[in-house]
Design a protein around this motif. Structure first.
Motif, PDB file in Angstrom:
ATOM      1  N   UNK A  55       0.764  -1.244  -0.075  1.00  0.00           N
ATOM      2  CA  UNK A  55       0.054   0.061  -0.146  1.00  0.00           C
ATOM      3  C   UNK A  55       0.643   1.193   0.156  1.00  0.00           C
ATOM      4  N   UNK A  56       0.565   1.994  -1.120  1.00  0.00           N
ATOM      5  CA  UNK A  56       1.511   3.334  -1.176  1.00  0.00           C
ATOM      6  C   UNK A  56       0.732   4.447  -0.136  1.00  0.00           C
ATOM      7  N   UNK A  57       1.064   4.822   0.987  1.00  0.00           N
ATOM      8  CA  UNK A  57       0.307   5.549   1.691  1.00  0.00           C
ATOM      9  C   UNK A  57       1.252   6.189   2.688  1.00  0.00           C
ATOM     10  N   UNK A  58       0.865   7.592   3.216  1.00  0.00           N
ATOM     11  CA  UNK A  58       1.666   8.252   4.092  1.00  0.00           C
ATOM     12  C   UNK A  58       1.310   7.840   5.646  1.00  0.00           C
ATOM     13  N   UNK A  59       0.179   6.923   5.374  1.00  0.00           N
ATOM     14  CA  UNK A  59      -0.362   6.459   6.790  1.00  0.00           C
ATOM     15  C   UNK A  59       0.215   5.028   7.094  1.00  0.00           C
ATOM     16  N   UNK A  60       0.700   4.955   8.322  1.00  0.00           N
ATOM     17  CA  UNK A  60       1.010   3.783   8.615  1.00  0.00           C
ATOM     18  C   UNK A  60       0.157   2.747   8.488  1.00  0.00           C
ATOM     19  N   UNK A  61       0.285   1.614   8.093  1.00  0.00           N
ATOM     20  CA  UNK A  61      -0.756   0.367   8.146  1.00  0.00           C
ATOM     21  C   UNK A  61       0.100  -0.743   7.654  1.00  0.00           C
ATOM     22  N   UNK A  62      -0.842  -1.798   7.364  1.00  0.00           N
ATOM     23  CA  UNK A  62      -0.610  -2.989   6.956  1.00  0.00           C
ATOM     24  C   UNK A  62       0.274  -3.073   5.613  1.00  0.00           C
ATOM     25  N   UNK A  63       1.284  -3.392   5.406  1.00  0.00           N
ATOM     26  CA  UNK A  63       1.968  -3.353   4.334  1.00  0.00           C
ATOM     27  C   UNK A  63       2.043  -2.020   3.596  1.00  0.00           C
ATOM     28  N   UNK A  64       2.202  -1.123   4.406  1.00  0.00           N
ATOM     29  CA  UNK A  64       2.294   0.269   3.987  1.00  0.00           C
ATOM     30  C   UNK A  64       3.644   0.767   3.689  1.00  0.00           C
ATOM     31  N   UNK A  65       3.958   1.527   2.692  1.00  0.00           N
ATOM     32  CA  UNK A  65       5.284   2.144   2.542  1.00  0.00           C
ATOM     33  C   UNK A  65       5.000   3.513   2.030  1.00  0.00           C
ATOM     34  N   UNK A  66       5.691   4.508   2.442  1.00  0.00           N
ATOM     35  CA  UNK A  66       5.412   6.035   1.920  1.00  0.00           C
ATOM     36  C   UNK A  66       5.853   6.219   0.689  1.00  0.00           C
ATOM     37  N   UNK A  67       5.017   7.062  -0.280  1.00  0.00           N
ATOM     38  CA  UNK A  67       5.343   7.120  -1.566  1.00  0.00           C
ATOM     39  C   UNK A  67       6.572   8.119  -1.597  1.00  0.00           C
ATOM     40  N   UNK A  68       7.060   8.690  -0.692  1.00  0.00           N
ATOM     41  CA  UNK A  68       8.360   9.196  -0.858  1.00  0.00           C
ATOM     42  C   UNK A  68       9.522   8.511  -0.233  1.00  0.00           C
ATOM     43  N   UNK A  69       9.397   7.283   0.109  1.00  0.00           N
ATOM     44  CA  UNK A  69      10.460   6.482   0.395  1.00  0.00           C
ATOM     45  C   UNK A  69      10.680   5.249  -0.584  1.00  0.00           C
ATOM     46  N   UNK A  70      10.874   5.891  -1.954  1.00  0.00           N
ATOM     47  CA  UNK A  70      11.185   4.955  -3.041  1.00  0.00           C
ATOM     48  C   UNK A  70      12.610   3.949  -2.647  1.00  0.00           C
ATOM     49  N   UNK A  71      13.545   4.368  -1.880  1.00  0.00           N
ATOM     50  CA  UNK A  71      14.600   3.451  -1.700  1.00  0.00           C
ATOM     51  C   UNK A  71      14.055   2.118  -0.885  1.00  0.00           C
ATOM     52  N   UNK A  72      13.112   2.376  -0.148  1.00  0.00           N
ATOM     53  CA  UNK A  72      12.699   1.176   0.878  1.00  0.00           C
ATOM     54  C   UNK A  72      11.589   0.361  -0.191  1.00  0.00           C
ATOM     55  N   UNK A  73      10.872   0.881  -1.073  1.00  0.00           N
ATOM     56  CA  UNK A  73       9.961   0.365  -1.932  1.00  0.00           C
ATOM     57  C   UNK A  73      10.817  -0.521  -2.995  1.00  0.00           C
ATOM     58  N   UNK A  74      11.914   0.010  -3.404  1.00  0.00           N
ATOM     59  CA  UNK A  74      12.716  -0.604  -4.086  1.00  0.00           C
ATOM     60  C   UNK A  74      13.444  -1.791  -3.685  1.00  0.00           C
ATOM     61  N   UNK A 109      13.518   5.661 -10.653  1.00  0.00           N
ATOM     62  CA  UNK A 109      12.998   4.434  -9.730  1.00  0.00           C
ATOM     63  C   UNK A 109      12.488   3.439 -10.538  1.00  0.00           C
ATOM     64  N   UNK A 110      11.343   3.684 -11.337  1.00  0.00           N
ATOM     65  CA  UNK A 110      10.990   2.679 -12.233  1.00  0.00           C
ATOM     66  C   UNK A 110      12.088   1.941 -13.057  1.00  0.00           C
ATOM     67  N   UNK A 111      13.042   2.769 -13.583  1.00  0.00           N
ATOM     68  CA  UNK A 111      14.036   2.268 -14.367  1.00  0.00           C
ATOM     69  C   UNK A 111      14.972   1.343 -13.745  1.00  0.00           C
ATOM     70  N   UNK A 112      15.223   1.612 -12.470  1.00  0.00           N
ATOM     71  CA  UNK A 112      16.167   0.735 -11.539  1.00  0.00           C
ATOM     72  C   UNK A 112      15.509  -0.479 -11.130  1.00  0.00           C
ATOM     73  N   UNK A 113      13.885  -0.226 -10.828  1.00  0.00           N
ATOM     74  CA  UNK A 113      13.428  -1.368 -10.640  1.00  0.00           C
ATOM     75  C   UNK A 113      13.338  -2.310 -11.577  1.00  0.00           C
ATOM     76  N   UNK A 114      12.937  -2.148 -12.678  1.00  0.00           N
ATOM     77  CA  UNK A 114      13.051  -2.747 -13.966  1.00  0.00           C
ATOM     78  C   UNK A 114      14.086  -3.479 -14.164  1.00  0.00           C
TER      79      UNK A 114
END
Length: 149
Positions: A55-74, A109-114
């Motif tokens: 879940x891309x969200x600024x609210x903490x929750x189950x499986x949530x990652x902040x939209x601005x934390x691209x390193x954590x998402x990657x 971020x998208x290029x690196x992820x791919x």
């Protein structure tokens, strides 16, 4: 907070080879969801059909990652693809990531992820709203990600 995603056993659709893909939100497409993970602003859609999600969200929750934390998402995506080679990540919130991070950072971020996912025989599918991007941004996305028609 740890991301807890359970991926079902199964194989990628034979039509979807490892790499990056893009599809317009107005079109329908089909892939094998048995090894898919959604990266989304709307987790209920995926939860209701049994697809694991981040879940891309600024609210903490189950499986949530902040939209601005691209390193954590990657890092999360790379870890899951190493653990489950052949997984398909579906991002249906590219516009939101671009809004929060700017297009350039989101594109990098998208290029690196791919590239990382391809090393693990995995795929990245972007579901985008064409009108949300400037023509040059859309052209860059379509140059790097193969369109699913």
């Amino acid at each position: 907070m740890e991301i807890k995603v359970q991926i079902k056993d199964g194989k990628n659709s034979p039509n979807l080879k490892p790499g990056g893909y893009i599809v317009s939100a107005s079109k329908s497409f089909s892939i094998d969801y048995s090894k898919a993970v959604a990266i989304t602003r709307n987790p209920e859609i995926y939860k209701n059909i049994g697809i694991p999600y981040i879940w891309i969200s600024k609210v903490e929750g189950e499986n949530a990652i902040s939209p601005t934390n691209l390193p954590k998402l990657l890092h999360t995506m790379i870890s899951l693809s190493k653990k489950h080679p052949g997984v398909t990540f579906i991002i249906d919130s590219v516009e939101y990531l671009a809004l929060e991070n700017g297009f350039e950072s989101t594109f990098k971020f998208l290029i690196s992820a791919k590239d990382h996912l391809m090393l693990n025989n995995s795929s990245l599918v972007l579901i985008i709203e064409d009108k949300a991007f400037k023509p040059n941004e859309l052209a860059l996305l379509k140059k790097e990600f193969k369109e699913i028609s």
